[in-house]
Design a protein around this motif. Structure first.
Motif, PDB file in Angstrom:
ATOM      1  N   THR A 297     -10.116   2.308  23.434  1.00  0.00           N
ATOM      2  CA  THR A 297      -9.737   1.904  25.201  1.00  0.00           C
ATOM      3  C   THR A 297      -8.299   1.766  25.356  1.00  0.00           C
ATOM      4  O   THR A 297      -7.473   0.987  24.698  1.00  0.00           O
ATOM      5  N   GLY A 298      -8.004   2.219  26.467  1.00  0.00           N
ATOM      6  CA  GLY A 298      -6.373   2.265  26.843  1.00  0.00           C
ATOM      7  C   GLY A 298      -5.529   3.305  26.168  1.00  0.00           C
ATOM      8  O   GLY A 298      -4.309   3.492  26.694  1.00  0.00           O
ATOM      9  N   MET A 299      -6.242   4.085  25.350  1.00  0.00           N
ATOM     10  CA  MET A 299      -5.205   5.005  24.543  1.00  0.00           C
ATOM     11  C   MET A 299      -4.883   6.240  25.672  1.00  0.00           C
ATOM     12  O   MET A 299      -3.746   6.701  25.245  1.00  0.00           O
ATOM     13  N   ASP A 300      -5.711   6.253  26.447  1.00  0.00           N
ATOM     14  CA  ASP A 300      -5.328   7.363  27.719  1.00  0.00           C
ATOM     15  C   ASP A 300      -4.237   7.096  28.266  1.00  0.00           C
ATOM     16  O   ASP A 300      -3.729   7.971  29.132  1.00  0.00           O
ATOM     17  N   PHE A 301      -3.787   5.923  28.186  1.00  0.00           N
ATOM     18  CA  PHE A 301      -2.614   5.444  28.913  1.00  0.00           C
ATOM     19  C   PHE A 301      -1.342   6.194  28.456  1.00  0.00           C
ATOM     20  O   PHE A 301      -0.377   6.277  29.220  1.00  0.00           O
ATOM     21  N   ALA A 302      -1.503   6.867  27.268  1.00  0.00           N
ATOM     22  CA  ALA A 302      -0.335   7.559  26.802  1.00  0.00           C
ATOM     23  C   ALA A 302       0.113   8.753  27.886  1.00  0.00           C
ATOM     24  O   ALA A 302       1.223   8.938  27.880  1.00  0.00           O
ATOM     25  N   LEU A 303      -0.875   9.255  28.517  1.00  0.00           N
ATOM     26  CA  LEU A 303      -0.584  10.282  29.589  1.00  0.00           C
ATOM     27  C   LEU A 303       0.203   9.581  30.705  1.00  0.00           C
ATOM     28  O   LEU A 303       1.320  10.161  31.139  1.00  0.00           O
TER      29      LEU A 303
ATOM     30  N   ALA B 101       7.483  -2.514  30.476  1.00  0.00           N
ATOM     31  CA  ALA B 101       7.976  -2.344  29.094  1.00  0.00           C
ATOM     32  C   ALA B 101       8.296  -0.972  28.859  1.00  0.00           C
ATOM     33  O   ALA B 101       9.318  -0.577  28.190  1.00  0.00           O
ATOM     34  N   ILE B 102       7.667   0.046  29.230  1.00  0.00           N
ATOM     35  CA  ILE B 102       8.107   1.497  29.014  1.00  0.00           C
ATOM     36  C   ILE B 102       9.501   1.889  29.901  1.00  0.00           C
ATOM     37  O   ILE B 102      10.495   2.348  29.234  1.00  0.00           O
ATOM     38  N   ALA B 103       9.479   1.527  30.923  1.00  0.00           N
ATOM     39  CA  ALA B 103      10.795   1.677  31.527  1.00  0.00           C
ATOM     40  C   ALA B 103      11.841   0.976  30.824  1.00  0.00           C
ATOM     41  O   ALA B 103      12.903   1.520  30.770  1.00  0.00           O
ATOM     42  N   ALA B 104      11.833  -0.436  30.404  1.00  0.00           N
ATOM     43  CA  ALA B 104      12.918  -0.905  29.916  1.00  0.00           C
ATOM     44  C   ALA B 104      13.049  -0.332  28.445  1.00  0.00           C
ATOM     45  O   ALA B 104      14.226  -0.123  28.114  1.00  0.00           O
ATOM     46  N   LEU B 105      12.091   0.137  27.636  1.00  0.00           N
ATOM     47  CA  LEU B 105      12.307   0.596  26.509  1.00  0.00           C
ATOM     48  C   LEU B 105      13.032   1.906  26.722  1.00  0.00           C
ATOM     49  O   LEU B 105      14.000   2.334  25.857  1.00  0.00           O
TER      50      LEU B 105
ATOM     51  N   GLY C 190       4.645   1.646  24.680  1.00  0.00           N
ATOM     52  CA  GLY C 190       4.121   1.356  25.860  1.00  0.00           C
ATOM     53  C   GLY C 190       2.672   1.352  25.893  1.00  0.00           C
ATOM     54  O   GLY C 190       1.649   0.635  26.307  1.00  0.00           O
ATOM     55  N   THR C 191       2.089   2.783  25.025  1.00  0.00           N
ATOM     56  CA  THR C 191       0.590   2.681  24.961  1.00  0.00           C
ATOM     57  C   THR C 191      -0.160   1.842  24.146  1.00  0.00           C
ATOM     58  O   THR C 191      -1.207   1.166  24.398  1.00  0.00           O
TER      59      THR C 191
END
Lengths: 236, 110
Positions: free
Chosen positions: A169-175, B79-83, B97-98
């Motif tokens: 869950t949430g891993m697709d946030f990588a995209l 967090a992604i933007a800051a990193l 971020g992920t």
């Protein structure tokens, strides 16, 4: 295009090695989504090899999820054709943006254009391949890696999806994260910031006005309109 | 399966054709020496705008008025933007971020 000899700056292997790290976020995202797609298709009665065939032939991510609906209602290929054109209309912008980068690549342009998805566009349009590496081979490596991930993930999902127990869950946030990072890279030069803002603002407006399911085409129309009308301002 | 195998293949080819049309059209129409100035201009200004579109597109289904209120997404995005502004390392920003987002939706905002 015709027959032409193209000087390659490096071997394909060297370009492939340079490209691989850039494809890793997509590996994470596509594994989750591709496996989910394989499982979903199997649920609808389209187990191996159907889902894999869909991924290999169509290679169009979110549209493949939409196409599940097309496979489970009355047979209507014309609707399928028109719907996939509409859903994927954003690719029209990718071609316009990548035209200069893909020029002069000879026959490589066939796989490059056939495999042009969101993630491949984003990387090939935002990343400068390392100096010592052939650009065409770099772009091709990114395209092939992403394609390979998607087809492999679909295969895994359709064969052993139900055996997976790791909570992804949430891993697709990588995209999403990939697009955010590449957005930041795109707006690093000051002259790109206004255009980046226009893209965000028009799409948010389209989301508010037309809803999550129908935002792409209106957003594209608004972006085009603003960019064309504001041409003088943006050219400076 | 709801459709026959032949019908399934027909749908598959229709989807592929519709998709491929969107990928090839710009090249078929404009990829030549004397392309319209407007096309050259769009090729230059579109990329940042399209990346903005993709960011919003990915987040389009985030519920803002129901519990969670888009908080995991917002925190991860910041967090992604800051990193990324700090280290400018693509894999670190995206990976960090992920993982943060996964922790948030699996452990914090349940």
């Amino acid at each position: 295009m015709g027959k032409q000899h193209i000087e390659r700056k490096s071997s394909f292997a060297a370009a492939f090695r340079a490209a691989f790290p850039y494809s890793m976020p997509v590996l994470a995202g596509f594994m989750v989504l591709g496996i989910a797609y394989g499982i979903l298709m199997a649920d609808k009665g389209y187990g191996f090899p159907w889902a894999v065939l869909m991924s290999a032939v169509c290679f169009c991510g979110s549209m493949q999820f939409v196409a599940i609906t097309l496979l489970t209602t009355a047979f209507d290929p014309l609707a399928a054709l028109l719907l996939s054109f509409m859903v994927n209309a954003r690719h029209l912008f990718y071609g316009l943006s990548l035209m200069d980068r893909y020029r002069g690549q000879g026959a490589l342009r066939f796989p490059l254009i056939y495999l042009l998805c969101d993630e491949t566009f984003s990387i090939n349009c935002s990343v400068e391949p390392p100096e010592q590496v052939d650009k065409g081979y770099f772009y091709l490596s990114i395209s092939l890696l992403h394609y390979g991930y998607w087809v492999t993930a679909t295969l895994i999902g359709s064969l052993l999806g139900s055996l997976l127990t790791f909570d992804t869950t949430g891993m697709d946030f990588a995209l999403t994260a990939l697009f955010v990072v590449l957005f930041i890279e795109q707006i690093r030069p000051k002259e790109n910031r206004l255009s980046g803002f226009i893209g965000l603002a028009c799409t948010v407006l389209a989301l508010v006005l037309f809803g999550a399911d129908n935002l792409v085409v209106p957003a594209m129309a608004m972006i085009l309109l603003v960019l064309v009308v504001g041409r003088k301002r943006l050219c400076t | 399966m709801y459709l026959t195998p032949l019908q399934t293949i027909a749908i598959m080819l229709a989807v592929a054709l519709g998709t491929q049309a969107t990928r090839w059209l710009p090249f078929l129409l404009f990829d030549r020496e004397n392309k319209p100035q407007l096309v050259t201009y769009l090729g230059r200004v579109l990329p940042p705008a399209v990346m903005g579109l993709l960011v919003v597109y990915c987040l389009r289904s985030t519920p803002l008025t129901a519990p969670r209120y888009g908080l995991p997404e917002l925190i991860a995005l910041v967090a992604i933007a800051a990193l990324h502004l700090w280290r400018r390392n693509m894999l670190l920003s995206i990976g960090g971020g992920t993982v943060l987002y996964m922790l948030l939706v699996q452990l914090v905002f349940i």
